[in-house]
Design an enzyme around this catalytic site. Structure first.
Site, mmCIF file in Angstrom:
data_model
loop_
_atom_site.group_PDB
_atom_site.id
_atom_site.type_symbol
_atom_site.label_atom_id
_atom_site.label_comp_id
_atom_site.label_asym_id
_atom_site.label_seq_id
_atom_site.Cartn_x
_atom_site.Cartn_y
_atom_site.Cartn_z
ATOM 1 N N ASN A 1 0.807 -1.249 0.073
ATOM 2 C CA ASN A 1 -0.117 0.113 -0.087
ATOM 3 C C ASN A 1 0.815 1.262 0.081
ATOM 4 O OD1 ASN A 1 -1.834 2.066 0.503
ATOM 5 N ND2 ASN A 1 -3.162 0.660 1.768
ATOM 6 N N ASP A 2 1.171 1.797 -1.093
ATOM 7 C CA ASP A 2 2.124 2.943 -1.470
ATOM 8 C C ASP A 2 1.617 4.068 -0.419
ATOM 9 O OD1 ASP A 2 3.686 2.201 -3.417
ATOM 10 O OD2 ASP A 2 2.213 2.698 -5.038
ATOM 11 N N CYS A 3 0.524 3.983 0.028
ATOM 12 C CA CYS A 3 -0.082 5.461 0.515
ATOM 13 C C CYS A 3 -0.277 5.108 2.387
ATOM 14 C CB CYS A 3 -1.391 5.737 0.050
ATOM 15 S SG CYS A 3 -1.327 6.136 -1.591
#
Ligand code: GLC
Ligand code: GLC
Length: 822
Positions: free
Chosen positions: A492-494
């Site tokens: 999850n890049d965020c």
């Protein structure tokens, strides 16, 4: 509501009106020359790299959307209308003074066709990129359906991009003075920067005898006019303009005189070519482009028979590619996706990763390390040789400490930190992808390939060693609970737990305010366990028992840490933040449960024996599953949390903040299949299958033939609306979940396992599966209506124990009959 329908026999999606909710696109080309084409022929073309080698210009964020690349006009030169109001239209369905009377677009595998008509003139257009060529063909047939002769002009136009698409969109003080073209024998050559450091050029050629050309955009469009009503088309005449600076285009005018019922065919070629640096000019010493390299190609492919032949080869290649796996199940959506569209989308994600779509501008990301590795899981079955090269390219961008650049530029293959670094999950995906490749092909030799770190000569070591260091990378970064440190982020890049960004515009992908020694990821723990299982199997077969044993111990320790600190009671926790507080726990106010760790931990086998896997999956069903798919987490974050990063910057229900992020849903399908619950696995599959969502295209809005990255979650006002179609890991994972876990046809190191976990209502299914030079015709029967449980397997009519078909059978065709039961 729908905007078209599937034509499965022709492997096409048929769009019956030009005003789809968003441009519905297709991709042309499978190797170096690639282009995007929408249902009104918008899009753009590039050579290998959508940023560094862009051929045609496209304007993102434009209104109306979808203006670019292919501009076609048909003008009725015969009308007795006043000269200021001539009759012309755009046969692609783009906005024009005379709207079309009929419109149909067919996106097929590697081509797009349009059939449209206006005032008794029918246009049949076909666009494709031939195999092995660096060009796009436009085949245009115009038929006069009137009762009287017709005099027409076809105008065909491209707008050139000055190669580097980023620079092209920003550096006007230089760019508007650069453009150079040549026109020779009716071919327009775009050669900006060719005199100096570029050895490549583009060209736009046409068959027949053009009545004129334009290469200066302003001459064609006229001042203060757009593509809808160009001055030159209104006037019915091109002015043979030559671009000196400003904006170069290629425009051809092709007159046609058609008796009633007659058809005229025109072929256009938009191509790319490179000359050797030492022989760029003809004659040498001049500044004139040496065109010898392309003349034969142009001559050959302006002939209709050659074009037909090239088209047949291209479609035959697609049939060949798809034939690696074909299925016949009771469900049409499954068949359609598995047999046609999912492999097709996989080829696109393989070719462009996340770089170029109608949502990815092609000037941002190149090839993502994590993305490309996961894409391979789905595509390597169809293109094993290219998958092999990709694995080695990816490994060559690895860093000596086992870590990875988050992405690299496809043209140079050099790692690029511009969009961030330190995503601690990245290297582990390479282990999964390599293991999947070896299972599919039996090519253990790839592990001996010598590969550098960071592309630096002299640092070469075996691929096997790269994988070792990838695992080591996790073990060298363990946090206070014994779980892996998350770094910039994991899958999850965020979820940026070390970022703490409080200034507008600061990049969540590059800003770091914490030392990164506390925040941990349960997801990476699960991924590590999964990857180490693969590595154990590999090194055991390579004869390193001690290494295998120590990896088993490391995975065991990781599992203990997950149960100690990563289990929340009814599901797996997501992470620990920089203050050591859990994320994805019942004790949180928002973001109490996340999908990712439920998927990855159960895929790694955690909790399958003691019932905790089922408990976690029941929690997913109760808290995360919606009719539109399974959301990332719930509840979504309603305010901005400084310590969580980009995730809470999105409004609730969008993107990483609680949308249905399709990429993750197949993990739960696999987990359900591992838990033996085929009904649940298949139910989840259908929720995101784009074909199964076709009837609600007005809600879904994206193409019904490919997966989109996200579907707005239930907390979003536009719940059910998809975005960011085409370039998503959902393509690979949905294919893996359906074919390997639900249909259960799963390559293993020693053979092909066939262990289905299907919906109990199914009578069975059939499949044809290529595997290491053999082809298996598989028939599965399910008389007792169970989900799982092979009671009998026959290979070539002979009963065999177990559920794995040996890889040692003679090459050729084999039949496999399976009976499920209690
Ligand atoms: C551009 C630059 C300026 C420079 C000039 C000549 O106008 O902005 O700084 O002096 O080019 O190179
Ligand atoms: C995007 C990225 C992918 C990432 C996902 C979740 O799809 O391409 O790498 O895992 O978002 O943040």
């Amino acid at each position: 509501m729908r905007y078209g329908h599937f034509d499965d026999d022709r492997r096409e999606y048929v769009i019956t009106r030009p005003d789809t909710p968003l441009p519905w696109i297709n991709y042309l080309g499978t190797e170096d020359f690639l282009s995007l084409i929408s249902n009104t022929a918008g899009g753009y073309a590039f050579y290998r790299d959508a940023r560094l080698r862009r051929l045609t210009r496209f304007r993102y964020n434009n209104v109306p959307p979808d203006q670019g690349s292919r501009f076609l006009y048909l003008r009725d030169d015969d009308t007795d209308r006043p000269p200021q109001a001539p009759l012309f239209w755009r046969p692609t369905g783009q906005p024009s003074p005379a709207p079309l009377e009929n419109y149909e677009c067919r996106h097929g595998l590697g081509y797009t066709r349009l059939r449209t008509s206006q005032s008794g003139i029918q246009a049949d257009l076909r666009f494709f990129v031939p195999l092995g060529e660096n060009l796009e063909i436009w085949q245009i047939r115009v038929t006069n359906q009137r009762k009287r002769p017709a005099r027409l002009s076809l105008f065909a136009v491209v707008e050139f991009c000055l190669w580097d698409a980023w620079d092209d969109a920003t550096n006007y003080q230089r760019n508007l003075s650069l453009a150079e073209v040549e026109v020779e024998d009716g071919v327009i050559y775009h050669k900006t920067e060719y005199r100096e450091r570029r050895n490549h050029f583009a060209y736009f050629a046409c068959s027949g005898t053009p009545a004129g050309y334009d290469t200066q955009r302003s001459a064609f469009l006229g001042d203060y006019r757009g593509w809808e009503t160009p001055l030159a088309v209104t006037a019915g005449r091109l002015s043979n303009s030559i671009a000196h600076g400003w904006e170069p285009i290629g425009a051809h005018q092709l007159p046609m005189e058609l008796e009633p019922g007659a058809t005229s065919e025109v072929i256009l070629l938009l191509g790319y070519a490179e000359n050797p640096a030492a022989s760029k000019f003809d004659p040498p010493g001049s500044q004139t482009l040496d065109k010898r390299i392309v003349r034969p190609t142009i001559q050959r492919l302006l002939e209709p028979e050659a074009v037909e032949q090239a088209f047949r080869e291209s479609t035959a290649a697609w049939d060949e590619t798809r034939s690696a796996l074909q299925v016949e199940t009771p469900d049409p959506h499954t068949n359609r996706l598995v047999n046609i569209w999912n492999p097709y989308q996989l080829s696109v994600t393989f070719n462009v990763s996340r770089s170029a779509s109608y949502f990815d501008t092609g000037i941002g990301r190149g090839i993502g390390f994590r993305d490309a590795s996961q894409d391979l899981l789905g595509s390597l079955l169809f293109i094993p040789d290219r998958a092999r090269r990709r694995l080695l390219d990816l490994a060559a961008t690895q860093l000596p400490d086992g870590g990875a650049y988050h992405q690299y530029q496809p043209l140079t293959k050099i790692g690029n930190n511009d969009i961030g670094s330190g995503f601690h999950d990245d290297p582990l995906w390479l282990v999964l992808a390599t293991a999947a490749y070896v299972k599919e092909t039996g090519d253990f030799d790839i592990l001996n390939e010598s590969v550098p770190f960071d592309n630096a000569v002299g640092t070469e070591t075996s691929l096997e060693d790269h994988l070792r260091r990838a695992l080591r990378f996790t073990l060298d970064r363990i946090g206070p609970h014994g779980l892996p440190l998350i770094g910039r982020a994991d899958w999850n890049d965020c979820l940026n737990l070390n970022c703490f960004s409080d200034s507008p515009g600061q990049s969540f992908q590059t800003t770091v305010n914490k030392d990164g020694k506390i925040a941990e990821s349960v997801f990476i723990a699960g991924l590590f366990i999964l990857a180490s299982q693969e590595m154990v199997a590999l090194v055991e077969r390579r004869g390193y028992p001690a290494e295998a044993e120590s990896l088993v111990d490391a995975a065991h320790a990781m599992e203990t840490a997950v149960w100690d600190a990563g289990w929340d009671g009814a599901w797996f926790r997501r992470a620990y933040d920089d203050a050591g507080r859990p994320i994805g726990s019942a004790e949180c106010q928002e973001g109490q449960i996340f999908i990712e760790p439920q998927g990855i931990c159960i895929m790694a086998g955690l909790g399958l024996q003691d019932g905790r896997a089922r408990t976690a999956l029941d929690s997913v069903a109760a808290r995360l599953a919606t009719p539109h798919g399974i959301v990332l987490h719930a509840p979504a974050y309603r305010r901005y949390y400084l310590h969580l990063g980009e995730i809470s910057s999105y409004p609730p229900g969008y993107k990483e903040n609680g949308s249905v992020f399709c990429h993750t849903n197949p993990w739960i399908m696999i987990a359900e299949a591992r838990a033996g619950r085929g009904d649940a696995a298949f139910d989840y599959y259908l929720r995101i299958n784009p074909s199964a969502r076709e009837e609600q295209s007005d809600v879904h809005r994206c193409e019904p033939y490919v997966y989109a990255q996200m579907i707005a979650g239930r907390e979003a006002p536009t719940y059910g609306e998809a975005k960011n179609s085409w370039l998503t890991g959902a393509a690979a994972w949905a294919h893996v979940a359906m074919t390997q876990w639900i249909l259960g046809i799963r390559p293993e190191f020693d053979g092909l396992r066939i262990d289905p976990c299907i919906p109990s209502a199914w009578d069975g299914f059939k499949a044809s599966r290529a595997f290491r030079g053999r082809n298996f015709r598989i028939v599965v029967r399910n008389p007792d209506k169970v989900c799982r449980g092979v009671v009998e397997m026959k290979v070539d009519g002979v009963k065999v124990p177990g559920v794995v078909v040996s890889a040692d059978l003679p090459e050729g065709e084999h039949s496999v009959e399976i009976r499920l039961g209690r």
